[in-house]
Design a protein around this motif. Structure first.
Motif, short mmCIF file in Angstrom:
data_model
loop_
_atom_site.label_atom_id
_atom_site.label_comp_id
_atom_site.label_asym_id
_atom_site.label_seq_id
_atom_site.Cartn_x
_atom_site.Cartn_y
_atom_site.Cartn_z
N ALA A 211 0.82 -1.21 0.00
CA ALA A 211 0.00 0.00 0.00
C ALA A 211 0.85 1.26 0.00
O ALA A 211 0.62 2.19 -0.79
N THR A 212 1.86 1.33 0.88
CA THR A 212 2.68 2.52 0.96
C THR A 212 3.49 2.72 -0.31
O THR A 212 3.73 3.85 -0.75
N ALA A 213 3.94 1.62 -0.92
CA ALA A 213 4.68 1.74 -2.17
C ALA A 213 3.81 2.32 -3.28
O ALA A 213 4.26 3.15 -4.07
N GLU A 214 2.54 1.90 -3.33
CA GLU A 214 1.63 2.45 -4.33
C GLU A 214 1.41 3.94 -4.09
O GLU A 214 1.34 4.73 -5.04
N ARG A 215 1.29 4.36 -2.82
CA ARG A 215 1.13 5.79 -2.52
C ARG A 215 2.38 6.56 -2.95
O ARG A 215 2.29 7.69 -3.45
N ALA A 216 3.55 5.97 -2.74
CA ALA A 216 4.79 6.65 -3.10
C ALA A 216 4.88 6.87 -4.60
O ALA A 216 5.27 7.94 -5.07
N PHE A 217 4.53 5.84 -5.39
CA PHE A 217 4.57 5.99 -6.84
C PHE A 217 3.53 6.99 -7.33
O PHE A 217 3.77 7.74 -8.28
N SER A 218 2.35 7.01 -6.69
CA SER A 218 1.34 7.98 -7.06
C SER A 218 1.82 9.40 -6.77
O SER A 218 1.61 10.32 -7.56
N ALA A 219 2.49 9.58 -5.62
CA ALA A 219 3.03 10.89 -5.28
C ALA A 219 4.15 11.29 -6.24
O ALA A 219 4.28 12.46 -6.62
N MET A 220 4.96 10.32 -6.66
CA MET A 220 6.07 10.62 -7.55
C MET A 220 5.57 11.11 -8.91
O MET A 220 6.18 11.98 -9.54
N LYS A 221 4.43 10.59 -9.37
CA LYS A 221 3.87 11.05 -10.64
C LYS A 221 3.43 12.51 -10.55
O LYS A 221 3.48 13.24 -11.55
N LEU A 222 2.99 12.92 -9.35
CA LEU A 222 2.55 14.31 -9.19
C LEU A 222 3.74 15.25 -9.01
O LEU A 222 3.68 16.41 -9.42
N VAL A 223 4.81 14.76 -8.41
CA VAL A 223 5.98 15.60 -8.16
C VAL A 223 6.85 15.70 -9.41
O VAL A 223 7.24 16.80 -9.83
N LYS A 224 7.15 14.58 -10.03
CA LYS A 224 8.03 14.57 -11.20
C LYS A 224 7.19 14.67 -12.47
O LYS A 224 6.86 13.68 -13.12
N THR A 225 6.83 15.89 -12.81
CA THR A 225 6.03 16.15 -14.00
C THR A 225 6.94 16.30 -15.22
O THR A 225 8.16 16.15 -15.13
N ARG A 226 6.33 16.61 -16.36
CA ARG A 226 7.12 16.77 -17.59
C ARG A 226 8.10 17.93 -17.48
O ARG A 226 9.21 17.87 -18.00
N LEU A 227 7.70 18.98 -16.76
CA LEU A 227 8.58 20.13 -16.60
C LEU A 227 9.70 19.86 -15.60
O LEU A 227 10.69 20.60 -15.56
N ARG A 228 9.55 18.83 -14.78
CA ARG A 228 10.59 18.49 -13.80
C ARG A 228 11.24 17.16 -14.14
O ARG A 228 11.66 16.42 -13.26
#
Length: 275
Positions: A211-228
Motif C-alpha cells: 500500500a505505501t509503495a503504491e502511494r509513493a509511486f502515485s506521489a512521484m507522478k505528481l511531483v516529477k512532472t514533464r517540466l521536472r
C-alpha cells in the motif's frame, strides 16, 4: 450502493492504515465477503420495501414489476422478455454485489489469502500458532531470505519462542505482530531468536511494501512532472518525502527553514520575499 458501502467501509478504512495487523485484516476480509453474501441472499426484500416507501413518500411513480422491462439503449426490435423486477434484482442488485466480491477476490486471491493465513500463524499468543505453517511460509514465500541452515535454526527456535513469549507479560499483552516485534526487541529477546525476529520483520513490513509503495509511486507522478523531468534522485526523494508527509511538513515555517540554511559562513544571507 449505500448498503454495500456500509459493509465495505470498515475494510477500506483498515487497509488504509499505516500500521496494519495482518491477522485482523484477514478476518476483516472474510467478514466482508460473508456480509456481502448475506446481503445478496436476504437483502433484496428489505431494500425493495424501502425503495417503495421512498417512492410513495415523494410521489414517484412505481412501475408494474411484472411488466416487460424496456431498455432504451437497445433496439426495440429485439425481443427481450426480461421483467422490471428481474432487471432491478438480477441485473442491478446482484451484479453490484457480485462486482464487489470479484474485486475482493482479485485483490485477495488464494495465494494472497494463503500468505496472510500463514503470517497469522506467527502469533504465539493465539491457538493459531503453528510451527509447520511457519516453516511452510519461509520455504514458499521467503526462500531467498533464509538459507537451509537458517531454516533449520528457525525450526529449533520456534518452540522456545512460543513458550518464552507466552510467559512474558510485556510481550503477551501486545495487540498486534508489530507491537510484539517491538516488545521482543525492547526486552532483548531478539538476540535469543534472531531467525524468528528476522521473519517477523519481513511479515510486518508486508503491508508497507504494497500500500505505501503504491502511494509513493502515485506521489512521484505528481511531483516529477514533464517540466521536472530532469530532477535528480536525491532532490526527487526529498520533494516526494515532503509531499507524502504533509502533516509533518506543515509544522515547519519558512522562517525556521531559512534559519537552518542560513547558519554558517555564507557570502549572502537568505531572506523571505513576498510575491
Amino acid at each position: 450502493m449505500e448498503r454495500i458501502m456500509k459493509i465495505t467501509d470498515i475494510l477500506c478504512v483498515k487497509l488504509q492504515n499505516k500500521s496494519l495487523d495482518i491477522a485482523n485484516a484477514l478476518d476483516c476480509v472474510s467478514n466482508t465477503k460473508s456480509l456481502l453474501a448475506e446481503l445478496r441472499e436476504d437483502g433484496w426484500e428489505s431494500l425493495f420495501e424501502d425503495a417503495k416507501s421512498f417512492c410513495v413518500k415523494h410521489e414517484i411513480h412505481i412501475p408494474d414489476m411484472d411488466q416487460r422491462y424496456v431498455d432504451v439503449t437497445k433496439s426495440r426490435n429485439k425481443h427481450d422478455n426480461t421483467t422490471v423486477i428481474h432487471h432491478y434484482k438480477v441485473d442491478v442488485f446482484n451484479v453490484a454485489i457480485d462486482q464487489q466480491v470479484i474485486e475482493l477476490n482479485d485483490r485477495f486471491s488464494s495465494q494472497v489469502t494463503e500468505l496472510l493465513d500463514l503470517c497469522s500463524s506467527l502469533d504465539p499468543r493465539h491457538d493459531a500458532f503453528d510451527k509447520s505453517k511457519i516453516c511452510t511460509l519461509v520455504e514458499k514465500f521467503y526462500p531467498a531470505d533464509f538459507s537451509s541452515q537458517e531454516r533449520d535454526r528457525l525450526e529449533c527456535e520456534l518452540p522456545h519462542f512460543q513458550l518464552d513469549t507466552f510467559n512474558h507479560l510485556e510481550i503477551k499483552n501486545c495487540k498486534s505482530l508489530a507491537d510484539m516485534t517491538k516488545g521482543i526487541i525492547k526486552t532483548s529477546k531478539s538476540s535469543d531468536y534472531p531467525m524468528v525476529e528476522g521473519l517477523l520483520r519481513l511479515v510486518i513490513t508486508l503491508p508497507v511494501s504494497t500500500a505505501t509503495a503504491e502511494r509513493a509511486f502515485s506521489a512521484m507522478k505528481l511531483v516529477k512532472t514533464r517540466l521536472r523531468s530532469k530532477l535528480g534522485d536525491d532532490f526527487l526523494r526529498h520533494c516526494t518525502t515532503v509531499y507524502i508527509e504533509k502533516e509533518i511538513a506543515a509544522k515547519f515555517s519558512s522562517d525556521d527553514i531559512i534559519e537552518i540554511f542560513d547558519t554558517g559562513a555564507r557570502k549572502s544571507s537568505f531572506k523571505l520575499i513576498d510575491m
